[in-house]
Design a protein around this motif. Structure first.
Motif, short mmCIF file in Angstrom:
data_model
loop_
_atom_site.label_atom_id
_atom_site.label_comp_id
_atom_site.label_asym_id
_atom_site.label_seq_id
_atom_site.Cartn_x
_atom_site.Cartn_y
_atom_site.Cartn_z
N SER A 189 0.84 -1.20 0.00
CA SER A 189 0.00 0.00 0.00
C SER A 189 0.87 1.25 0.00
O SER A 189 2.03 1.25 0.45
CB SER A 189 -0.90 0.01 1.24
OG SER A 189 -1.71 -1.14 1.26
N ASN A 190 0.29 2.32 -0.52
CA ASN A 190 0.99 3.60 -0.52
C ASN A 190 1.32 4.01 0.92
O ASN A 190 0.61 3.68 1.87
CB ASN A 190 0.15 4.67 -1.19
CG ASN A 190 0.04 4.44 -2.70
OD1 ASN A 190 0.88 3.75 -3.29
ND2 ASN A 190 -0.97 5.03 -3.31
N ILE A 191 2.39 4.77 1.04
CA ILE A 191 2.90 5.16 2.37
C ILE A 191 2.90 6.68 2.49
O ILE A 191 3.22 7.40 1.54
CB ILE A 191 4.33 4.60 2.57
CG1 ILE A 191 4.30 3.06 2.49
CG2 ILE A 191 4.92 5.07 3.90
CD1 ILE A 191 5.68 2.44 2.51
N THR A 192 2.55 7.17 3.67
CA THR A 192 2.60 8.61 3.99
C THR A 192 3.51 8.81 5.21
O THR A 192 3.36 8.11 6.23
CB THR A 192 1.20 9.15 4.29
OG1 THR A 192 0.37 8.94 3.14
CG2 THR A 192 1.25 10.62 4.62
N LEU A 193 4.41 9.79 5.09
CA LEU A 193 5.29 10.10 6.23
C LEU A 193 5.70 11.56 6.15
O LEU A 193 5.41 12.25 5.18
CB LEU A 193 6.49 9.15 6.27
CG LEU A 193 7.33 8.95 5.01
CD1 LEU A 193 8.25 10.14 4.73
CD2 LEU A 193 8.17 7.68 5.13
N TYR A 194 6.36 11.98 7.21
CA TYR A 194 6.84 13.36 7.28
C TYR A 194 8.34 13.38 7.06
O TYR A 194 9.02 12.37 7.28
CB TYR A 194 6.51 13.99 8.63
CG TYR A 194 5.02 14.17 8.84
CD1 TYR A 194 4.35 15.26 8.30
CD2 TYR A 194 4.31 13.24 9.58
CE1 TYR A 194 2.99 15.40 8.49
CE2 TYR A 194 2.94 13.38 9.78
CZ TYR A 194 2.29 14.46 9.23
OH TYR A 194 0.95 14.61 9.42
N GLN A 195 8.80 14.50 6.59
CA GLN A 195 10.24 14.63 6.38
C GLN A 195 10.98 14.24 7.65
O GLN A 195 10.59 14.60 8.75
CB GLN A 195 10.61 16.08 6.01
CG GLN A 195 10.38 16.40 4.56
CD GLN A 195 10.80 17.84 4.21
OE1 GLN A 195 10.96 18.70 5.10
NE2 GLN A 195 10.97 18.11 2.92
#
Length: 654
Positions: free
Chosen positions: A495-501
């Motif tokens: 699945s697509n991944i979301t994160l912060y710098q």
């Protein structure tokens, strides 16, 4: 001349008489009956004779008393009133089961019991008078003292002149003829010649023996017909055969020859009897020979006889006597039903059967003519295939038209099949079988047709296909072929991944398929191990990774995952929208990178004073175009990235 049928009752008496006329019947040729009394036919009892023929009493009983008679078609079983002394008589003299006969019990006193006038006879013509009589008494001790039948025949002119007198003599019981299984019926008669001026005569029958103790008899078939000279006849000569035969459709010529042994000069007339329809004169045929010609002969029995005058002219049939019939039999051809075509397996037995004839001749491929029927050929080979012909003969030797039968020989199955094959899922291959006429594949799953020798197979998994190969009812053969299905490579990048710098994430890759030789991620940027299914990434910006799986047999497959990298936002807690060019906007750093985010601002009373989707344009501290007063305002920011909403306050300073 009109033929008169006389109803004659002969009563027999049991006493001896001096003249026995058992053999006094005509020694020459006979004419057709002028009188023929057979008493008719029907069910028991028969009707009484016409009035005036006899003075005896009629009874319906099968057991008449003295002076009585009855008419019946049998005297058997319970109807026989004297089972120990009387014969059972199952039929009349001719064997007709329904034919009547006269059963007589004589009067007590000898007497004239029958008088009948016969009209229309020919002058100067000799006639035979005869009857069949059966003494009912069974020979034995009980009947030894019985009176036996004794009858006198008298033929007179209507003026009383006696032309002939004859006596039967004592008709003794002679016993049942075991050899021919017949009762002892006997024919008695006499013959006489009519004077030149006499055409009517009176028949008188006298019972010479008393009744009361025997004198019981049965009478049948009384005839009165012309008696004439001996006639010799035959085909081609008077000593030739009496019959000829030919086959239906045949052609033949015959000459019928006759000789009349006579001192006079009699006249002649040939007659014919065709298909049993009765005798009739053949116009113009009045000599002692007859020529016959058959062309394309029609089946039937053709009889011919010569009529000879016996006194008066030949035109009066009452004056004629006839030669024994000469016969031409046209035998029908046998009718042989059609023989259905046959298919026989190589190595099996061929049987062909014909019917309709008495004998048969078969011919066919690679065989000598055979009289065998049915025709049987064992262990047939392809050389036995072809057309067989049978000719049937009747008992009379007539040949039917040839009948043909078509025979096909189905060759043995020599089964063949293509080699095992491997393919990738979703691909197809053509299977090949051979050696037969008919094919059946199992299972049918994945086949475009399971009844042809070369179906296309596209199974979803490895399958062994069996094919039954046959030649139509012959011994089958089964062959097998395996289709190995290699599963295509599959890659799942997760699945697509979301994160912060500044954050890291693990990629969750998975692969499947047969014969996988390698897998890897591209690009390798920010990855700790691009050849691992679960590498660690620490991206500084949005990036898409592609996982590739490579199969040795079925190519490669790819799958991609998107890593969304959010920049960290900074939310100021105050700004001064006084148009001095310094800090005039609520400038939230990097919030514009969250294009789907929502921003809501409320005053201390809970009234919404600002709202936006995305933050492309910072808030300038106004509400509906009017500046808001100094004070504390409260905000809710939803980044729409599955992270908790951000809530806080901001101070407007003037």
């Amino acid at each position: 001349m009109r033929i008169i049928k006389l109803k004659i009752f002969l009563l027999a008496i049991c006493s001896a008489f001096i003249l026995n006329i058992h053999a006094q019947t005509c020694n020459g040729s006979l004419g057709d009956p002028v009188i023929n009394e057979d008493f008719g036919s029907g069910s028991n009892p028969g009707p009484p004779l016409p009035s005036g023929v006899t003075n005896m009493m009629y009874t319906t009983s099968n057991c008449p008393n003295d002076g009585q008679y009855t008419i019946a078609n049998s005297l058997t079983g319970a109807g026989n009133c004297h089972p120990e002394t009387w014969y059972n008589v199952p039929t009349d003299h001719t064997g007709n089961k329904n034919g009547y006969m006269m059963i007589v019990n004589a009067s007590y006193q000898p007497s004239v019991f029958f008088t009948q006038t016969a009209n229309g006879l020919c002058p100067n013509t000799t006639y035979e008078f005869s009857a069949y009589i059966l003494n009912l008494c069974i020979p034995g001790f009980l009947t030894a003292s019985f009176s036996q039948p004794n009858i006198t025949f008298s033929i007179e002119t209507t003026s009383g002149q006696v032309l002939q007198t004859a006596n039967t003599g004592t008709i003794t019981p002679t016993g049942y003829n075991q050899a021919i299984q017949q009762l002892p019926w006997k024919q008695y008669g006499t013959y006489f010649t009519t004077p030149a001026n006499v055409s009517d005569v009176v028949v008188v029958m006298t019972n010479n023996a008393p009744g009361g103790n025997g004198n019981d008899f049965v009478l049948d078939d009384i005839t009165f017909r012309a008696c004439g000279p001996v006639i010799l006849e035959g085909f081609s000569s008077t000593t030739g055969p009496a019959s000829q035969s030919l086959c239906q459709g045949g052609n033949a010529s015959y000459t019928l020859k006759t000789q009349v042994i006579s001192n006079g000069t009699p006249a002649y007339q040939w007659q014919g009897n065709y298909y049993g329809n009765g005798w009739g004169d053949i116009a113009g045929k009045t000599t002692d020979s007859l020529n016959l010609a058959f062309t394309n002969a029609i089946p039937g029995v053709y009889q011919y006889r010569l009529g000879v005058s016996n006194g008066s002219g030949i035109t009066d049939v009452a004056c004629r006597v006839y030669s024994p019939p000469l016969t031409v039999t046209v035998n029908p051809l046998p009718i042989v039903p059609a023989i259905a075509p046959q298919a026989v397996c190589e190595g099996n037995t061929l049987t062909l059967a014909a019917s309709g004839g008495a004998s048969y001749t078969w011919t066919g491929p690679n065989m000598a003519p055979s009289s065998q029927n049915p025709l049987v050929i064992n262990n047939v080979s392809p050389a036995n295939a072809g057309t067989y012909t049978v000719v049937a003969l009747s008992d009379s030797g007539c040949a039917a038209a040839p009948v043909q039968a078509s025979v096909s020989v189905i060759p043995k199955v020599v089964a063949g099949i293509s080699n095992d094959v491997a393919l990738c899922a979703g691909e197809s291959t053509q299977l090949m079988a051979s050696g037969g006429l008919y094919y059946k594949w199992t299972p049918s799953t994945g086949l475009n047709n399971d009844s042809i020798p070369n179906p296309v197979a596209a199974p979803s998994q490895t399958t062994t296909y069996n094919v039954s190969i046959s030649n139509g009812g012959c011994v089958d053969s089964t062959k097998s072929v395996m289709v190995t299905v290699n599963q295509n490579p599959g890659a799942d990048a997760g699945s697509n991944i979301t994160l912060y710098q500044g954050q890291s994430a693990k990629l969750n890759g998975a692969i499947k398929g047969d014969n996988i030789t390698s897998y890897y991620w591209t690009p390798s940027t920010f990855l700790d191990n691009p050849n691992s299914l679960t590498p660690i990434t620490t991206p500084t910006q949005n990036i898409t990774y592609t996982l590739t799986a490579v199969s040795q047999t079925c190519g490669a497959a790819t799958s991609s995952v998107f890593v969304k990298v959010y920049e960290k936002i900074t939310i100021p807690n105050a700004f001064s929208p006084n148009n001095d060019g310094i800090n005039d906007y609520w400038d939230i750093k990097k919030l514009d990178t969250y294009s789907d985010c929502t921003v809501f601002v409320y005053n201390r009373y809970g009234q919404q004073v600002f709202q936006s989707t995305g933050y492309a344009r910072p808030w300038d501290g106004t509400f509906n175009g009017s500046p808001l007063p100094e004070g504390t305002y409260y905000y809710i920011i939803d980044l729409k990235d599955a992270t908790p909403k951000i809530a806080g306050w901001v101070l407007i300073v003037k």
